[in-house]
Design a protein around this motif. Structure first.
Motif, PDB file in Angstrom:
ATOM      1  N   SER A  62       0.837  -1.208   0.000  1.00  0.00           N
ATOM      2  CA  SER A  62       0.000   0.000   0.000  1.00  0.00           C
ATOM      3  C   SER A  62       0.865   1.249   0.000  1.00  0.00           C
ATOM      4  N   MET A  63       1.939   1.236   0.782  1.00  0.00           N
ATOM      5  CA  MET A  63       2.847   2.383   0.817  1.00  0.00           C
ATOM      6  C   MET A  63       3.477   2.620  -0.551  1.00  0.00           C
ATOM      7  N   ARG A  64       3.946   1.561  -1.176  1.00  0.00           N
ATOM      8  CA  ARG A  64       4.561   1.699  -2.494  1.00  0.00           C
ATOM      9  C   ARG A  64       3.551   2.176  -3.525  1.00  0.00           C
ATOM     10  N   GLY A  65       2.318   1.695  -3.388  1.00  0.00           N
ATOM     11  CA  GLY A  65       1.282   2.119  -4.314  1.00  0.00           C
ATOM     12  C   GLY A  65       1.012   3.606  -4.219  1.00  0.00           C
ATOM     13  N   LEU A  66       1.008   4.137  -3.002  1.00  0.00           N
ATOM     14  CA  LEU A  66       0.797   5.579  -2.822  1.00  0.00           C
ATOM     15  C   LEU A  66       1.957   6.367  -3.412  1.00  0.00           C
ATOM     16  N   MET A  67       3.169   5.841  -3.294  1.00  0.00           N
ATOM     17  CA  MET A  67       4.331   6.556  -3.813  1.00  0.00           C
ATOM     18  C   MET A  67       4.329   6.572  -5.341  1.00  0.00           C
ATOM     19  N   GLU A  68       3.953   5.450  -5.951  1.00  0.00           N
ATOM     20  CA  GLU A  68       4.039   5.340  -7.408  1.00  0.00           C
ATOM     21  C   GLU A  68       2.860   5.994  -8.124  1.00  0.00           C
TER      22      GLU A  68
END
Length: 348
Positions: free
Chosen positions: A199-205
């Protein structure tokens, strides 16, 4: 392969006090290790959520002051003529409270500041760090202000049936920092490889896409901020009990810049990046000090950083990993082929 490399790296680091007899270098490794823990906590925000916090040193300093005051005790006046008296508690309790209170501060800062993005978030974090520094500087009755808190006791670990083991020596503190750093590394690794990490990576990308699939932006970023702040608070506690003196200079902006350099040079978004970058830029001043004047040291420090980012623009760890992957693929592509029993082409 990665597991084997990690085990060998930990074993190599664990062996250092057994053969390194120079107390000056061992001291440099301990302080570097403490800042590596802080850099790992910053990488959780910067590398895995894309949020640049330039006030991250506030949580480090809060952890240091909370742990120091818990173990020293205090007596302060309150409005209405009341007084708040706290008798000293064991340093290990201060270490736990440093983690909890730094994490709580991270929750409130995250809850408020993650409603904004970009430059606004950076300004909020810098402002928070400056407010905390001014409180530490001016609340003299509690923090001693510029006079500093002194004689902070060393960490003592309870040993059932044997009393306590007080970690006074550099030898003891090196292993204490190494153990805390390893725990922080494993915790972050477990977190980023979990559903929450995705989820964190998804928000960043792609934040818009992440929101469209049901990811709660504020909640995800706030939880990341809490964990990041708690780890930074643990690093601050270690710093206070090792140095045994703490003053408002711990909140200096240069300390945040140092952590950012460690993360960026090592490779943000990689687990080993802050460790590699931290060891390089934590020990580089020690290597330059005997051979260069102070002004030249800063020039060389900046030159090394620029050279690394020019040659390895994604940071040391991701760039080297990418080149190694390309080399392996190139070797596989160039492998000769032979005819199998059926006449079909097969790799040699």
């Amino acid at each position: 392969m990665k597991t084997i490399v990690t085990i060998l790296a930990v074993a190599a680091l664990a062996s250092v006090p057994l053969w390194l007899r120079d107390p000056y270098l061992l001291n440099a490794l301990i302080t570097t290790g403490i800042f590596v823990i802080g850099a790992m906590s910053l990488n959780l925000l910067l590398g895995f959520t894309g949020q640049l916090s330039l006030g991250h040193i506030a949580f480090f300093g809060i952890g240091a002051y909370v742990s120091a005051l818990t173990s020293l005790g205090f007596d302060i006046g309150l409005p209405g003529g009341f007084r708040l008296v706290h008798t000293p508690w064991p340093p290990i309790v201060g270490f736990v409270l440093a983690i909890l209170i730094a994490g709580l501060c991270g929750y409130f800062v995250g809850l408020l500041s993650f409603r904004v993005r970009g430059a606004y978030f950076v300004i909020v974090t810098i402002s928070f760090a400056e407010v905390v520094r001014l409180v530490a500087l001016n609340w003299v009755e509690l923090t001693q202000g510029p006079l500093a808190l002194t004689n902070i006791p060393s960490v003592a670990l309870p040993l059932p049936g044997f009393g306590e083991l007080t970690l006074r020596t550099k030898f003891h503190n090196y292993y204490l920092v190494l153990v805390v750093a390893l725990i922080a590394y494993l915790l972050i690794a477990r977190l980023v490889h979990s559903h929450f990490g995705r989820s964190m990576r998804g928000l960043m990308e792609n934040e818009t896409l992440a929101v469209s699939v049901g990811i709660d932006v504020t909640r995800t970023l706030t939880i990341a901020a809490v964990i990041s702040a708690a780890i930074a608070g643990a690093a601050g506690s270690l710093y206070a009990h090792y140095i045994r003196i703490i003053d408002p200079e711990v909140f200096a902006f240069i300390n945040t810049v140092t952590m950012v350099i460690m993360v960026i040079s090592g490779g943000k978004g990689s687990l080993a990046g802050p460790v590699v970058g931290g060891l390089i830029f934590g020990l580089l001043p020690v290597a330059l000090r005997p051979v260069m004047a102070p002004e030249a040291q800063w020039i060389a420090y900046g030159g090394v950083l620029i050279a690394i980012l020019f040659v390895l623009p994604r940071g040391i760890v991701p760039s080297l990993a990418q080149r190694l992957t390309r080399r392996r693929r190139g070797t596989t592509a160039l492998a000769p082929v032979v005819l199998g029993e059926t006449g079909a082409k097969e790799p040699a």
